[in-house]
Write a protein that holds these residues in place. Structure first.
Motif, PDB file in Angstrom:
ATOM      1  N   ALA A 254       5.959  28.541  -5.244  1.00 18.91           N
ATOM      2  CA  ALA A 254       4.909  28.290  -6.238  1.00 18.91           C
ATOM      3  C   ALA A 254       3.844  27.425  -5.579  1.00 18.91           C
ATOM      4  N   ILE A 255       2.587  27.829  -5.715  1.00 19.13           N
ATOM      5  CA  ILE A 255       1.462  27.093  -5.139  1.00 19.13           C
ATOM      6  C   ILE A 255       0.528  26.729  -6.281  1.00 19.13           C
ATOM      7  N   GLY A 256       0.227  25.445  -6.401  1.00 20.16           N
ATOM      8  CA  GLY A 256      -0.626  25.031  -7.505  1.00 20.16           C
ATOM      9  C   GLY A 256      -1.286  23.690  -7.274  1.00 20.16           C
TER      10      GLY A 256
ATOM     11  N   GLU B  72      -0.183  18.349  -0.317  1.00 21.10           N
ATOM     12  CA  GLU B  72      -1.286  18.240   0.633  1.00 21.10           C
ATOM     13  C   GLU B  72      -1.777  16.793   0.572  1.00 21.10           C
ATOM     14  N   PRO B  73      -1.742  16.075   1.709  1.00 17.78           N
ATOM     15  CA  PRO B  73      -2.105  14.653   1.705  1.00 17.78           C
ATOM     16  C   PRO B  73      -3.472  14.393   1.049  1.00 17.78           C
ATOM     17  N   GLY B  74      -3.488  13.365   0.209  1.00 17.27           N
ATOM     18  CA  GLY B  74      -4.736  12.940  -0.415  1.00 17.27           C
ATOM     19  C   GLY B  74      -5.213  13.829  -1.556  1.00 17.27           C
ATOM     20  N   THR B  75      -4.372  14.772  -1.994  1.00 12.07           N
ATOM     21  CA  THR B  75      -4.771  15.679  -3.079  1.00 12.07           C
ATOM     22  C   THR B  75      -3.646  15.777  -4.111  1.00 12.07           C
ATOM     23  N   ASP B  76      -3.894  16.520  -5.158  1.00 13.63           N
ATOM     24  CA  ASP B  76      -2.875  16.826  -6.151  1.00 13.63           C
ATOM     25  C   ASP B  76      -2.424  18.277  -6.019  1.00 13.63           C
ATOM     26  N   LYS B  77      -2.617  18.865  -4.827  1.00 16.67           N
ATOM     27  CA  LYS B  77      -2.198  20.238  -4.547  1.00 16.67           C
ATOM     28  C   LYS B  77      -0.796  20.220  -3.946  1.00 16.67           C
ATOM     29  N   GLY B  78       0.000  21.220  -4.327  1.00 19.74           N
ATOM     30  CA  GLY B  78       1.354  21.253  -3.810  1.00 19.74           C
ATOM     31  C   GLY B  78       1.925  22.643  -3.717  1.00 19.74           C
ATOM     32  N   ILE B  79       3.029  22.715  -2.997  1.00 13.11           N
ATOM     33  CA  ILE B  79       3.778  23.957  -2.826  1.00 13.11           C
ATOM     34  C   ILE B  79       5.253  23.639  -3.056  1.00 13.11           C
ATOM     35  N   SER B  80       5.894  24.449  -3.873  1.00 20.88           N
ATOM     36  CA  SER B  80       7.327  24.341  -4.093  1.00 20.88           C
ATOM     37  C   SER B  80       7.985  25.541  -3.419  1.00 20.88           C
ATOM     38  N   VAL B  81       9.051  25.281  -2.665  1.00 19.92           N
ATOM     39  CA  VAL B  81       9.839  26.354  -2.056  1.00 19.92           C
ATOM     40  C   VAL B  81      11.297  26.101  -2.440  1.00 19.92           C
ATOM     41  N   ILE B  82      11.867  27.049  -3.172  1.00 24.32           N
ATOM     42  CA  ILE B  82      13.253  26.921  -3.615  1.00 24.32           C
ATOM     43  C   ILE B  82      14.034  28.118  -3.079  1.00 24.32           C
ATOM     44  N   PHE B  83      15.099  27.830  -2.341  1.00 28.80           N
ATOM     45  CA  PHE B  83      15.902  28.885  -1.726  1.00 28.80           C
ATOM     46  C   PHE B  83      17.095  29.252  -2.598  1.00 28.80           C
ATOM     47  N   TRP B  84      17.334  30.567  -2.662  1.00 24.61           N
ATOM     48  CA  TRP B  84      18.413  31.129  -3.469  1.00 24.61           C
ATOM     49  C   TRP B  84      19.212  32.132  -2.647  1.00 24.61           C
ATOM     50  N   GLU B  85      20.480  32.269  -2.989  1.00 27.39           N
ATOM     51  CA  GLU B  85      21.341  33.266  -2.349  1.00 27.39           C
ATOM     52  C   GLU B  85      20.908  34.676  -2.751  1.00 27.39           C
ATOM     53  N   SER B  86      20.484  34.846  -4.027  1.00 24.37           N
ATOM     54  CA  SER B  86      20.042  36.155  -4.502  1.00 24.37           C
ATOM     55  C   SER B  86      19.029  35.991  -5.629  1.00 24.37           C
ATOM     56  N   VAL B  87      18.262  37.018  -5.880  1.00 20.62           N
ATOM     57  CA  VAL B  87      17.278  37.005  -6.966  1.00 20.62           C
ATOM     58  C   VAL B  87      18.011  36.913  -8.311  1.00 20.62           C
ATOM     59  N   GLU B  88      19.157  37.559  -8.418  1.00 17.42           N
ATOM     60  CA  GLU B  88      19.932  37.526  -9.656  1.00 17.42           C
ATOM     61  C   GLU B  88      20.380  36.099  -9.987  1.00 17.42           C
ATOM     62  N   GLU B  89      20.828  35.361  -8.962  1.00 14.16           N
ATOM     63  CA  GLU B  89      21.260  33.975  -9.193  1.00 14.16           C
ATOM     64  C   GLU B  89      20.064  33.089  -9.530  1.00 14.16           C
TER      65      GLU B  89
ATOM     66  N   PRO C 161       0.353  27.897 -11.779  1.00 16.45           N
ATOM     67  CA  PRO C 161       0.555  28.096 -10.340  1.00 16.45           C
ATOM     68  C   PRO C 161       0.779  29.564  -9.999  1.00 16.45           C
ATOM     69  N   GLU C 162       0.454  29.909  -8.765  1.00 15.22           N
ATOM     70  CA  GLU C 162       0.733  31.249  -8.244  1.00 15.22           C
ATOM     71  C   GLU C 162       2.180  31.237  -7.775  1.00 15.22           C
ATOM     72  N   THR C 163       2.982  32.182  -8.247  1.00 12.05           N
ATOM     73  CA  THR C 163       4.390  32.224  -7.844  1.00 12.05           C
ATOM     74  C   THR C 163       4.740  33.590  -7.256  1.00 12.05           C
ATOM     75  N   VAL C 164       5.556  33.556  -6.200  1.00 10.89           N
ATOM     76  CA  VAL C 164       5.981  34.768  -5.507  1.00 10.89           C
ATOM     77  C   VAL C 164       7.414  34.557  -5.033  1.00 10.89           C
ATOM     78  N   VAL C 165       8.201  35.634  -5.004  1.00  6.08           N
ATOM     79  CA  VAL C 165       9.545  35.580  -4.437  1.00  6.08           C
ATOM     80  C   VAL C 165       9.494  36.291  -3.086  1.00  6.08           C
ATOM     81  N   TYR C 166       9.995  35.622  -2.056  1.00  7.24           N
ATOM     82  CA  TYR C 166      10.033  36.179  -0.704  1.00  7.24           C
ATOM     83  C   TYR C 166      11.483  36.326  -0.269  1.00  7.24           C
TER      84      TYR C 166
END
Length: 108
Positions: A15-17, A50-67, A91-96
């Motif tokens: 998620a990027i927001g 991102e230093p000095g801003t309120d912008k961020g990225i969340s990366v959450i790892f999963w074993e599977s999309v179902e879980e 936020p913009e969200t994508v599953v990779y």
């Protein structure tokens, strides 16, 4: 059978927001609260700012999309509801799918 068939791939929810000015710290606490609700299939979470801003990225790892989907329970949804008004826009969200993982060589 291909070598890739022997690898068990992980998935990453990204998620990027951007949060409203001064709201990153509040959002961080809610993020930590949400992550603590995760159970089966959860492999780790990272929140980047991102230093000095309120912008961020969340990366959450999963074993599977179902879980990943199974962990979007009532507690998670309640926390997300509190977090959404803190964003300047949703936020913009994508599953990779993780297709390559390189770890540092351990020193002896």
């Amino acid at each position: 059978m291909d070598f890739q068939d022997f690898l068990r791939h992980k998935f990453a929810h990204v998620a990027i927001g951007e949060f409203k000015p001064g709201k990153f710290e509040t959002a961080k606490k809610l993020y930590e609260e949400a992550v603590l609700t995760y159970t089966n299939g959860f492999k780790g979470a990272y929140l980047l700012q991102e230093p000095g801003t309120d912008k961020g990225i969340s990366v959450i790892f999963w074993e599977s999309v179902e879980e990943m989907t199974a962990n979007q329970n009532e507690a998670y949804q309640s926390i997300l509801k509190k977090m959404m008004p803190l964003f300047t826009e949703p936020p913009e969200t994508v599953v990779y799918e993780l297709v390559c993982e390189i770890k540092p060589i351990e020193e002896s």
